[in-house]
Design an enzyme around this catalytic site. Structure first.
Site: not given
Ligand code: SAH
Length: 504
Positions: A43, A65, A126-127, A180
């Site tokens: 992705d 996306k 996770t973020a 998001m």
């Molecule tokens: N599966 C991912 C989330 C995907 S949804 C996870 O577990 O982190 C995508 C959202 O994740 C983004 O819109 C943002 O809100 C968050 N995100 C992903 N990477 C990020 C980062 N490095 N810093 C801040 N937000 C992040």
């Protein structure tokens, strides 16, 4: 490490979390699977450094996306995974963060189950936890909050049928972490307040969390949306609401590292470059490796060949690099000659490495000036010989500067310059680096050896824009100045740790 036989059939699909960005947050299991993947389906939010861990011949399929491009639907991605799972032994489905946290990994797993394709899940960092952590915000904290909710901020809160229980988010949990959510932050916050959350609750947005370009904007539920808009914070960002945000003041470790946010170019010199880069990264810098280079024949090889065939026509041959030596001797051999053809010729080698290369060819340099500076070469030559009327061959890089030949000619020497080789960039990064320099997006360019200065100038040129130049010591600095680069920082102690101290 792994117990699966190498040629499993049918294949297996691994739903793998890539972590939030910082490649150090990749799990060992993820790294191991990437290293032996046949196909990687990834992705937009997967960092390139993570993706680079897959074998060079692995097929890479981008299904991201972002950027409003027409992209595959989730159904198409599911079908693709099923099809790849049938054809390949190891398919890695790589997703930012964790595959099961707002990653639609569950849907993909269900599709695989339905098709009878074996799969495994490798959780990722996770973020929603990592971005706050890198901003100095623990999502729970004893005495402050005992619960945390992870919510999507993407749903339209005013749309009927929202899956979020706003009353719970408002009053029922301590910390709320929104994914998001930049676009709808104000609307989401209104709902929290309507459900009973105080508008004075601390809140923060973390953009590009765990990346060197991480930015954090802090405020309260009532002030954050305007501050985020003003700062131009965009996706990807995590928004945290709760009293734990107040801890950031004391815990913001990531951004307080001394070189945080600085973009520094490291020019490769043998193995030391990666240690040097790692040390700079540990201090918070974003390191760009100077592109790899290749040494190739000059555009026109005839002059070199001729100069070798008529070796004894010269009084002196000046070599400025190991590459020049190697290619001159090749040309000698092609003419059916060897080192004996240089019996009456004096040899000048600039620097000890060049001298060693000449000795390897079975000759001994007559003169080895220490420094690659026209004045120093000139001075050394003048001490050795009368330059008036002396026939001097310079065998060097195609793009070498003309200071040395010009000065020699001024002293009455008859100088023949031949291009022995050409330094070319190996890939597209050189053009990217030039663009970044021109845009003022680079803070510093570092050099750990004269050879790296020469390669750099051959490929990139001597215009560094607003970047500063840091050098490991006076010899490297002299080479840099000779080639038209300004030197702003020079190590007091001529080692990598010394250079790092000087940069700090
Ligand atoms: N599966 C991912 C989330 C995907 S949804 C996870 O577990 O982190 C995508 C959202 O994740 C983004 O819109 C943002 O809100 C968050 N995100 C992903 N990477 C990020 C980062 N490095 N810093 C801040 N937000 C992040």
């Amino acid at each position: 490490m792994t117990s699966e036989p190498a040629s499993e059939a049918p294949g297996r699909v691994y739903l793998v979390g890539a972590g939030p960005g910082d490649p150090g947050l990749l799990t060992l299991r993820a790294a191991e699977l990437l290293a032996r993947a046949d196909v990687v389906v990834y992705d937009a939010l997967v960092s390139p450094q993570v993706l680079d861990r897959c074998p060079p011949d692995a097929e890479r399929v981008y299904v991201g996306k972002r950027g409003g491009e027409h992209s595959r639907t989730q159904e198409e991605i599911n079908a693709l995974l099923v099809e790849l799972g049938r054809r390949h032994a190891a398919v890695v489905r790589l997703k930012g963060g964790d595959p099961f946290v707002f990653g639609r990994g569950g849907e993909e797993a269900l599709a695989l189950v339905e098709a009878g394709i074996p799969f495994e899940v490798v959780p990722g960092v996770t973020a929603g936890v990592a971005a706050p952590a890198y901003a100095g915000i623990p999502v729970t904290h004893r005495g402050i909050t005992a619960s945390v909710a992870f919510a999507t901020g993407h749903e339209d809160p005013d749309k009927p049928g929202s899956h979020l229980d706003w009353d719970q988010l408002g009053r029922g949990v301590g910390t709320v972490v929104f994914y998001m959510s930049v676009g709808r932050m104000a609307a989401n916050f209104d709902r929290l307040v309507a459900a009973g959350r105080s508008p004075d609750t601390p809140a923060a947005a973390v953009e590009w969390g765990t990346y060197p370009r991480q930015r954090v904007v802090q405020g309260t539920v009532s002030t954050l949306p305007a501050r985020v808009a003003e700062a131009g914070i965009g996706a990807p960002a995590i928004v945290v609401v709760g009293d734990v945000v107040g801890l950031r003041e004391r815990l913001a470790w990531f951004e307080s590292r001394p070189l945080f946010g600085r973009r520094i170019v490291v020019t490769r010199a043998r193995a030391q470059a990666s240690d040097f880069a790692a040390a700079l990264e540990a201090l918070g810098a974003e390191v760009l490796q100077f592109p790899t280079i290749r040494i190739v024949d000059p555009a026109d090889r005839e002059p070199l060949r001729r100069a070798a065939a008529e070796a004894d026509r010269f009084d002196w041959i000046v070599f400025t690099s190991v590459n020049g030596v190697a290619r001159y001797w090749s040309a000698l051999r092609e003419s059916g000659l060897d080192t004996r053809a240089l019996a009456g010729v004096s040899l000048c080698a600039i620097g000890p490495a060049t001298a060693a290369a000449i000795e390897m060819e079975g000759a001994r340099p007559d003169l080895v000036p220490e420094r690659y500076v026209a004045e120093s070469v000139l001075e050394a030559l003048e001490r050795e010989a009368d330059l008036r009327g002396a026939r001097i061959l310079l065998a060097r890089a195609e793009t070498a500067r003309s200071v040395l030949p010009d000065t020699l000619r001024e002293r009455g020497a008859e100088v023949v310059e031949v291009a022995a080789y050409r330094t070319v960039p190996d890939g597209a990064e050189a053009q990217e680096l030039k663009t970044l320099l021109r845009d003022g997006a680079i803070d510093m360019v570092t050099f750990t050896a004269s050879s790296t200065v020469r390669n750099y100038v051959d490929v990139i040129g001597s215009d560094v824009g607003r970047a500063e130049v840091a050098s490991i010591g006076p010899i490297t600095s002299a080479t840099a100045r000779e080639l038209g680069l300004p030197v702003h920082v020079e190590a007091a102690e001529f080692t990598i740790p010394g250079l790092i101290r000087a940069i700090r």
